[in-house]
Design an enzyme around this catalytic site. Structure first.
Site, PDB file in Angstrom:
ATOM      1  CB  CYS A  41      -2.867  34.571  13.006  1.00 26.78           C
ATOM      2  SG  CYS A  41      -2.909  36.249  11.672  1.00 26.78           S
ATOM      3  NE  ARG A  96       4.962  15.338   4.803  1.00 25.53           N
ATOM      4  CZ  ARG A  96       5.733  15.286   4.587  1.00 25.53           C
ATOM      5  NH1 ARG A  96       6.841  15.949   3.936  1.00 25.53           N
ATOM      6  NH2 ARG A  96       6.454  14.308   5.759  1.00 25.53           N
ATOM      7  N   GLY A 117       2.100   5.056  -0.978  1.00 26.68           N
ATOM      8  CA  GLY A 117       0.666   6.295  -1.606  1.00 26.68           C
ATOM      9  C   GLY A 117       2.660   7.368  -1.869  1.00 26.68           C
ATOM     10  CD  GLU A 168      -2.231  -1.602   3.458  1.00 25.97           C
ATOM     11  OE1 GLU A 168      -3.097  -1.964   3.239  1.00 25.97           O
ATOM     12  OE2 GLU A 168      -1.621  -0.648   4.186  1.00 25.97           O
TER      13      GLU A 168
HETATM   14  N1  LLP Z   1      -0.595   2.242   4.736  1.00 20.93           N
HETATM   15  C1  LLP Z   1      -1.122   2.085   5.811  1.00 20.93           C
HETATM   16  C2  LLP Z   1      -1.880   1.347   6.976  1.00 20.93           C
HETATM   17  C3  LLP Z   1      -0.569   3.207   6.285  1.00 20.93           C
HETATM   18  O1  LLP Z   1      -1.025   3.962   7.343  1.00 20.93           O
HETATM   19  C4  LLP Z   1      -0.677   4.714   5.568  1.00 20.93           C
HETATM   20  C5  LLP Z   1      -0.068   5.959   5.909  1.00 20.93           C
HETATM   21  C6  LLP Z   1       0.470   3.486   3.948  1.00 20.93           C
HETATM   22  C7  LLP Z   1      -0.147   2.357   3.571  1.00 20.93           C
HETATM   23  C8  LLP Z   1       0.771   5.272   3.202  1.00 20.93           C
HETATM   24  O2  LLP Z   1       2.379   4.627   3.696  1.00 20.93           O
HETATM   25  P1  LLP Z   1       2.578   6.090   2.780  1.00 20.93           P
HETATM   26  O3  LLP Z   1       3.605   4.630   1.777  1.00 20.93           O
HETATM   27  O4  LLP Z   1       2.550   6.856   1.840  1.00 20.93           O
HETATM   28  O5  LLP Z   1       4.320   6.346   3.394  1.00 20.93           O
HETATM   29  N2  LLP Z   1       0.958  12.722   6.455  1.00 20.93           N
HETATM   30  C9  LLP Z   1       2.059  12.139   6.942  1.00 20.93           C
HETATM   31  C10 LLP Z   1       2.651  10.834   6.863  1.00 20.93           C
HETATM   32  C11 LLP Z   1       1.164   9.514   7.318  1.00 20.93           C
HETATM   33  C12 LLP Z   1       1.233   8.120   6.554  1.00 20.93           C
HETATM   34  C13 LLP Z   1      -0.189   7.321   6.973  1.00 20.93           C
HETATM   35  N3  LLP Z   1      -0.560   6.032   6.970  1.00 20.93           N
HETATM   36  C14 LLP Z   1       3.461  12.898   6.477  1.00 20.93           C
HETATM   37  O6  LLP Z   1       2.291  13.882   5.250  1.00 20.93           O
HETATM   38  O7  LLP Z   1       4.380  12.662   6.278  1.00 20.93           O
END
Ligand code: LLP
Length: 401
Positions: free
Chosen positions: A326, A298, A261, A259
């Site tokens: 602000c 971020r 992102g 998974e």
């Molecule tokens: N699978 C699960 C169960 C997750 O909780 C996440 C991300 C992913 C996959 C995808 O992770 P990636 O491949 O994108 O690292 N807002 C934070 C990142 C939070 C990620 C939450 N879970 C940031 O801006 O760094």
């Protein structure tokens, strides 16, 4: 202006002129390139990648992801609905998340996604109430330190996600008959650079599968691949992943699901912004831009580093790049060497394709930016900018007029 930009400055200027700023800009070719990279890294194993929608849930990008052969990983009912809207079939969607409500579960039991990742023993008890069939994977929390920012670590026992081995073992032995245990799942965190935590986590999964003598249909190893925000090679080392992790994954002898992102969409996104003021104090220079923590949280939330370039041909200075919200926390870059811009110059913030727009807010009644995609030839708008009227409508329709 070192890195700016294989995408040609003229295009960014044109886009900014046509649609205004702040604006998120996505390079679809880069998304394709990243998808190819990940396929090359995992070559030799039977795998499928589900795109983690939480990183970017723009409908048009989701449709594009589907054309690349990716599935979708949804973490809320609305993400699930959006995935369906984008054309993903239920059996191309994995459902994640903690604390699923009874309403959520009823919905998923009707929809029958490819798999529901169960986060807790309590969730099994809720599912048991319904008796309808569901394909599930159990989320294991292996208590491994992902060596990433504490806010985005998920695989330590103090984190709220998943279940310890003992709990999972108990579930496996008393599985309600309506639940088809298809796989195990594990996601230890995000922006992970070092392959060691993955090794540790996947070894403990393997040991669990062997100890329990489980005959699974797949192993879902989550996401978390880190990208190179500094452009000094600080992304995940794919060669090392290939040499170290891929053999470990092969040893399961089952299809591997991921998974991802950030790795797919992070480097494809740019946030375009105009300079509204260059403020000199006795202490510092502040470059004030027309974007803020409301569009990109971020840096404020995780002290995250995003490269910022100003498209001007001036000398470099040290400055803080700040927004107009602000709060002192509304700082996009601190003590950063940048070209000294003038009011009206265009700035480009890099690597914002993941967790950029998807975490944007209306703080200070900011309106969320427009989004534009570029396919290598043309650019086109994929979400219009919000307006003041949009904000007003939500409240008036709430009956409070
Ligand atoms: N699978 C699960 C169960 C997750 O909780 C996440 C991300 C992913 C996959 C995808 O992770 P990636 O491949 O994108 O690292 N807002 C934070 C990142 C939070 C990620 C939450 N879970 C940031 O801006 O760094």
């Amino acid at each position: 202006m070192k890195v700016v930009i294989k995408l040609k400055m003229e295009i960014l200027h044109e886009v900014a002129k046509k649609y205004g700023t702040p604006l998120y800009f996505y390079d679809l070719q880069e998304i394709k390139r990243r998808t190819r990279l990940l396929k090359e890294t995992l070559k030799g194993i039977d795998f499928k990648v589900f795109f983690a929608m939480k990183s970017n849930a723009n409908l048009h990008l989701l449709k594009f992801m589907r054309t690349l052969g990716l599935g979708a990983d949804a973490v809320s009912l609305n993400e699930y609905r959006m995935a369906r809207f984008a054309g993903f079939l239920p059996d191309e969607i994995i459902v994640n998340g903690n604390g699923k409500s009874l309403e959520d579960l009823e919905f998923y039991l009707k929809e029958r996604p490819f798999c529901l990742n169960v986060d807790s023993y309590e969730e099994i008890e809720k599912l048991n109430k319904y008796g309808s069939k569901m394909r599930i994977a159990l989320r294991i929390n292996p208590d491994v330190d992902a060596k990433t920012h504490p806010h985005i670590s998920t695989g330590l026992k103090e984190n709220k996600f998943g279940m310890d081995i003992k709990t999972v073992s108990k579930i496996v032995k008393n599985l309600p008959p309506n639940l088809d245990l298809a796989g195990i799942h594990c996601h230890i965190g995000s922006q992970i650079i070092d392959v060691e935590p993955f090794v540790e986590a996947f070894r403990s999964l393997k040991k669990f599968v062997d100890d329990e003598d489980l005959d699974l249909q797949f192993v879902n190893i989550g996401g978390g691949w880190g990208i190179d925000y500094f452009k000094d090679g600080d992304g995940i080392d794919l060669k090392n992943y290939k040499n170290t992790i891929v053999p470990l994954l092969s040893s399961f002898g089952k299809p591997i699901y991921l998974e991802l992102g950030r790795f797919i969409v992070g480097s494809a996104g740019y946030l375009l912004t105009h300079v509204t003021e260059v403020k000199h104090t006795s202490d510092k220079t502040f470059i004030v831009v027309d974007t803020s923590m409301a569009d990109l949280i971020r840096p404020t939330l995780y002290d995250a580093y995003h490269r910022i370039e100003f498209l001007s041909n001036s000398d470099e200075i040290m400055a803080d790049v700040v927004g107009r919200v602000c709060e002192s926390g509304d700082t996009l870059a601190r003590e950063r060497k940048v070209n000294l811009p003038q009011v009206g110059d265009l700035g480009v913030i890099h690597d914002v394709g993941a967790y950029g727009y998807s975490m944007a807010s209306n703080y200070n009644l900011s309106i969320r930016p427009a989004e534009v995609a570029y396919d290598g030839n043309d650019f086109f708008i994929i979400r219009r900018r919000e307006t003041f009227e949009d904000l007003l409508n939500f409240m008036q329709q709430g009956g409070g007029e």
